[in-house]
Write a protein that holds these residues in place. Structure first.
Motif, PDB file in Angstrom:
ATOM      1  N   ALA A  39     -40.952 -16.299 -85.644  1.00 24.89           N
ATOM      2  CA  ALA A  39     -41.016 -16.409 -87.109  1.00 24.89           C
ATOM      3  C   ALA A  39     -42.178 -17.309 -87.533  1.00 24.89           C
ATOM      4  O   ALA A  39     -42.941 -16.977 -88.452  1.00 24.89           O
ATOM      5  N   LYS A  40     -42.340 -18.454 -86.853  1.00 26.85           N
ATOM      6  CA  LYS A  40     -43.440 -19.358 -87.199  1.00 26.85           C
ATOM      7  C   LYS A  40     -44.786 -18.741 -86.853  1.00 26.85           C
ATOM      8  O   LYS A  40     -45.774 -18.925 -87.573  1.00 26.85           O
ATOM      9  N   ALA A  41     -44.845 -18.006 -85.743  1.00 26.60           N
ATOM     10  CA  ALA A  41     -46.107 -17.385 -85.335  1.00 26.60           C
ATOM     11  C   ALA A  41     -46.550 -16.337 -86.354  1.00 26.60           C
ATOM     12  O   ALA A  41     -47.734 -16.243 -86.684  1.00 26.60           O
ATOM     13  N   LYS A  42     -45.597 -15.553 -86.871  1.00 21.25           N
ATOM     14  CA  LYS A  42     -45.955 -14.537 -87.867  1.00 21.25           C
ATOM     15  C   LYS A  42     -46.421 -15.190 -89.169  1.00 21.25           C
ATOM     16  O   LYS A  42     -47.349 -14.704 -89.830  1.00 21.25           O
ATOM     17  N   THR A  95     -55.940 -12.867 -84.015  1.00 22.46           N
ATOM     18  CA  THR A  95     -54.873 -13.496 -83.230  1.00 22.46           C
ATOM     19  C   THR A  95     -53.984 -12.440 -82.596  1.00 22.46           C
ATOM     20  O   THR A  95     -53.926 -11.305 -83.054  1.00 22.46           O
ATOM     21  N   ARG A  96     -53.316 -12.855 -81.539  1.00 24.53           N
ATOM     22  CA  ARG A  96     -52.408 -11.965 -80.801  1.00 24.53           C
ATOM     23  C   ARG A  96     -51.102 -12.719 -80.577  1.00 24.53           C
ATOM     24  O   ARG A  96     -51.115 -13.893 -80.206  1.00 24.53           O
ATOM     25  N   ILE A  97     -49.973 -12.038 -80.768  1.00 26.61           N
ATOM     26  CA  ILE A  97     -48.655 -12.638 -80.522  1.00 26.61           C
ATOM     27  C   ILE A  97     -48.050 -11.962 -79.298  1.00 26.61           C
ATOM     28  O   ILE A  97     -47.870 -10.747 -79.285  1.00 26.61           O
ATOM     29  N   LEU A  98     -47.747 -12.760 -78.279  1.00 25.70           N
ATOM     30  CA  LEU A  98     -47.137 -12.263 -77.043  1.00 25.70           C
ATOM     31  C   LEU A  98     -45.735 -12.833 -76.947  1.00 25.70           C
ATOM     32  O   LEU A  98     -45.565 -14.051 -76.809  1.00 25.70           O
ATOM     33  N   GLU A 115     -52.227 -16.606 -79.766  1.00 25.03           N
ATOM     34  CA  GLU A 115     -53.522 -17.014 -79.228  1.00 25.03           C
ATOM     35  C   GLU A 115     -54.646 -16.310 -79.961  1.00 25.03           C
ATOM     36  O   GLU A 115     -54.436 -15.286 -80.614  1.00 25.03           O
ATOM     37  N   LEU A 116     -55.850 -16.869 -79.825  1.00 25.95           N
ATOM     38  CA  LEU A 116     -57.041 -16.222 -80.362  1.00 25.95           C
ATOM     39  C   LEU A 116     -57.481 -15.140 -79.392  1.00 25.95           C
ATOM     40  O   LEU A 116     -57.620 -15.387 -78.189  1.00 25.95           O
ATOM     41  N   VAL A 117     -57.703 -13.934 -79.895  1.00 27.07           N
ATOM     42  CA  VAL A 117     -57.964 -12.773 -79.045  1.00 27.07           C
ATOM     43  C   VAL A 117     -59.216 -12.969 -78.196  1.00 27.07           C
ATOM     44  O   VAL A 117     -59.232 -12.643 -77.008  1.00 27.07           O
ATOM     45  N   ASP A 118     -60.276 -13.520 -78.764  1.00 26.94           N
ATOM     46  CA  ASP A 118     -61.564 -13.605 -78.071  1.00 26.94           C
ATOM     47  C   ASP A 118     -61.641 -14.752 -77.071  1.00 26.94           C
ATOM     48  O   ASP A 118     -62.686 -14.930 -76.444  1.00 26.94           O
ATOM     49  N   LEU A 123     -57.694 -11.451 -69.998  1.00 25.90           N
ATOM     50  CA  LEU A 123     -57.671 -10.110 -70.566  1.00 25.90           C
ATOM     51  C   LEU A 123     -59.076  -9.579 -70.808  1.00 25.90           C
ATOM     52  O   LEU A 123     -59.338  -8.390 -70.644  1.00 25.90           O
ATOM     53  N   LEU A 124     -60.016 -10.458 -71.185  1.00 29.29           N
ATOM     54  CA  LEU A 124     -61.390 -10.019 -71.426  1.00 29.29           C
ATOM     55  C   LEU A 124     -62.050  -9.555 -70.135  1.00 29.29           C
ATOM     56  O   LEU A 124     -62.768  -8.555 -70.110  1.00 29.29           O
ATOM     57  N   GLU A 125     -61.798 -10.277 -69.015  1.00 34.28           N
ATOM     58  CA  GLU A 125     -62.371  -9.865 -67.731  1.00 34.28           C
ATOM     59  C   GLU A 125     -61.795  -8.530 -67.288  1.00 34.28           C
ATOM     60  O   GLU A 125     -62.517  -7.659 -66.796  1.00 34.28           O
TER      61      GLU A 125
END
Length: 201
Positions: A39-42, A95-98, A115-118, A123-125
């Motif tokens: 809830a806080k993340a959203k 941002t991404r919510i996991l 987290e910030l996506v970039d 995941l980027l590698e």
């Protein structure tokens, strides 16, 4: 029922909620990821993403607007320095919510990582490795390989079933029959007879 209730109050007064979201946004900008409840993340995602969009345009006005919400010089420096250069080409969705499988001990609240996506290097590698792998293969070669593999599998399965080696089917080329004098043209005559009749006439 929650008809028309757009803002999740999070069980706090307005001042408390704004202060909490400001602190969480600063922590997210400085540390690039947070573990909190879903809830806080959203709520944080709706709060911080407009600030990330404002950081793309490094003007005095945008810095003042973001500082009015965050009230933290270090996070402003990080946001307009490192983060804005990395998200420059991204058109939103910073941002991404996991979601995590474990719930919070005590009230059983759903937990997640925002987290910030970039800035997720793992995941980027993986994405860059997959892109390199995809660009090195060619479609025509993969088709040949797949068809060859299919025929090879069929041959091995035939060997396994019969228990004997199977020879490939022989191809026989047939040519057209040669012209000979015994062929009939019309009315039961041979070609030679027809030619003789034409010469005699």
């Amino acid at each position: 029922m929650r008809h028309g209730r757009k803002i999740n109050q999070l069980g706090r007064t307005t001042a408390h909620r704004h202060a909490m979201l400001s602190n969480m946004a600063s922590s997210l900008i400085l540390h690039k990821r947070l573990t909190t409840t879903v809830a806080k993340a959203k709520a944080l995602r709706k709060y911080v993403e407009p600030m990330l969009t404002k950081s793309k345009e490094d003007t005095t006005h945008s810095r003042r607007m973001v500082f009015a919400a965050l009230q933290d010089k270090e996070s402003i420096k990080e946001l307009f320095g490192n983060i804005s250069s990395k998200i420059a080409t991204r058109p939103g969705g910073y941002t991404r919510i996991l979601k995590l499988s474990n719930t919070r001990l005590g009230d059983n609240a759903e937990m997640c990582v925002i987290e910030l996506v970039d800035f997720n290097e793992t995941l980027l590698e993986a994405k860059s490795a997959a892109a390199e792998k995809a660009t090195t293969t060619r479609r025509s070669r993969s088709r040949k390989k797949s068809s060859g593999a299919a025929t090879g599998d069929a041959a091995t399965s035939a060997v396994e079933v019969t228990g004997e080696s199977v020879a490939p089917a022989a191809t026989v080329e047939t040519s057209a029959p040669a012209d000979n004098a015994t062929e009939t043209v019309e009315g039961g005559e041979s070609r030679d007879e027809a030619k003789a009749d034409e010469a005699g006439a």
